[in-house]
Design an enzyme around this catalytic site. Structure first.
Site, PDB file in Angstrom:
ATOM      1  N   GLY A 138      25.139 -11.793  74.449  1.00 34.63           N
ATOM      2  CA  GLY A 138      26.564 -11.494  74.489  1.00 34.63           C
ATOM      3  C   GLY A 138      27.254 -12.027  73.248  1.00 34.63           C
ATOM      4  N   GLN A 171      34.079 -14.806  67.803  1.00 30.86           N
ATOM      5  CA  GLN A 171      32.950 -15.547  67.220  1.00 30.86           C
ATOM      6  C   GLN A 171      32.593 -15.067  65.817  1.00 30.86           C
ATOM      7  OE1 GLN A 171      30.579 -14.951  71.037  1.00 30.86           O
ATOM      8  NE2 GLN A 171      29.725 -16.870  70.324  1.00 30.86           N
ATOM      9  N   CYS A 197      25.156 -20.625  74.178  1.00 31.25           N
ATOM     10  CA  CYS A 197      26.169 -19.870  73.424  1.00 31.25           C
ATOM     11  C   CYS A 197      25.753 -19.800  71.963  1.00 31.25           C
ATOM     12  CB  CYS A 197      27.517 -20.582  73.550  1.00 31.25           C
ATOM     13  SG  CYS A 197      28.842 -19.791  72.620  1.00 31.25           S
ATOM     14  N   LEU A 198      25.938 -18.633  71.338  1.00 27.99           N
ATOM     15  CA  LEU A 198      25.580 -18.484  69.924  1.00 27.99           C
ATOM     16  C   LEU A 198      26.445 -19.369  69.027  1.00 27.99           C
ATOM     17  CD1 LEU A 198      25.022 -14.616  69.681  1.00 27.99           C
ATOM     18  CD2 LEU A 198      23.289 -16.419  69.705  1.00 27.99           C
ATOM     19  N   HIS A 247      31.282 -15.599  80.634  1.00 29.77           N
ATOM     20  CA  HIS A 247      31.160 -16.480  79.467  1.00 29.77           C
ATOM     21  C   HIS A 247      31.902 -15.881  78.263  1.00 29.77           C
ATOM     22  CE1 HIS A 247      28.801 -19.085  76.559  1.00 29.77           C
ATOM     23  NE2 HIS A 247      29.194 -18.095  75.781  1.00 29.77           N
ATOM     24  N   GLU A 248      31.666 -14.600  78.004  1.00 28.71           N
ATOM     25  CA  GLU A 248      32.296 -13.948  76.845  1.00 28.71           C
ATOM     26  C   GLU A 248      33.811 -13.848  77.030  1.00 28.71           C
ATOM     27  OE1 GLU A 248      30.614 -13.740  74.269  1.00 28.71           O
ATOM     28  OE2 GLU A 248      28.699 -14.050  75.277  1.00 28.71           O
ATOM     29  N   HIS A 279      35.596 -16.837  75.891  1.00 31.72           N
ATOM     30  CA  HIS A 279      35.806 -16.847  74.435  1.00 31.72           C
ATOM     31  C   HIS A 279      37.141 -16.186  74.081  1.00 31.72           C
ATOM     32  CE1 HIS A 279      32.179 -18.501  72.679  1.00 31.72           C
ATOM     33  NE2 HIS A 279      31.390 -17.694  73.377  1.00 31.72           N
TER      34      HIS A 279
HETATM   35 NI    NI Z   1      29.331 -17.903  73.751  1.00 36.27          NI
END
Ligand code: NI
Length: 172
Positions: free
Chosen positions: A46, A51, A94-95, A136-137, A140
């Site tokens: 995701g 981000q 998370c990235l 989660h996204e 963000h």
């Molecule tokens: Ni994330």
């Protein structure tokens, strides 16, 4: 398409709230294409536009297993209209917080409204990993990271670790 750099925490840009998109035009679709490519390259399941430094309500998701056909999902202006009462705990990553994970409880199932790649209104009811990933996204888009759900002590530990890794990279 282009692979874009992913912002990692701690970074103030990740705390900015994203704005809804007015229309899904070619510029937005190009962004979604770039996000998807960036997400696959990372690799991740995701990615939200914030981000990559774009504060628009755009998300790409693909939770299909690696050895199966890709099933990308593009979410524009997503809005969760229902949460299940059942809560599940999952080890989340998370990235923007590379190599960091924590167990986090979240509602198991959600129903959401969103616009798709063509700008058409869609509704999705989902559970399991896809529900987890979308929640989660969507955090963000509100300027929240998964560590913001943790205690200040745990959050501080993770963010300090990341800061240290980054300093080492810069000086190397
Ligand atoms: Ni994330």
């Amino acid at each position: 398409m282009a692979i874009l750099p992913i912002i990692t925490a701690p970074d103030r840009r990740l705390k900015v709230k994203s704005a809804p998109v007015e229309a899904v035009d070619d510029r937005i679709r190009r962004l979604l294409d770039d996000m998807l490519e960036t997400m696959y390259e990372a690799p991740g399941i995701g990615l939200s536009a914030v981000q990559i430094g774009v504060t628009k309500c755009l998300i790409t998701v693909d939770v299909s297993p690696e050895d199966e056909e890709k099933r990308p999902l593009y979410l524009v202006n997503p809005e969760i209209i229902q949460y299940s009462e059942q809560i599940e705990t999952y080890n989340e990553g998370c990235l923007s917080l590379p190599d960091q994970f924590a167990d986090l409880p979240r509602p198991e199932a959600i129903t959401l409204n969103y616009l798709d790649y063509d700008g058409a209104s869609q509704q999705l009811q989902t559970d399991g990993l896809l529900s987890r990933c979308i929640q989660h996204e969507m955090d963000h888009l509100k300027g929240r990271l998964f560590v913001d759900h943790l205690s200040a002590v745990k959050r501080g530990m993770i963010l300090r670790k990341l800061d240290k890794v980054r300093r080492q990279k810069v000086s190397a």
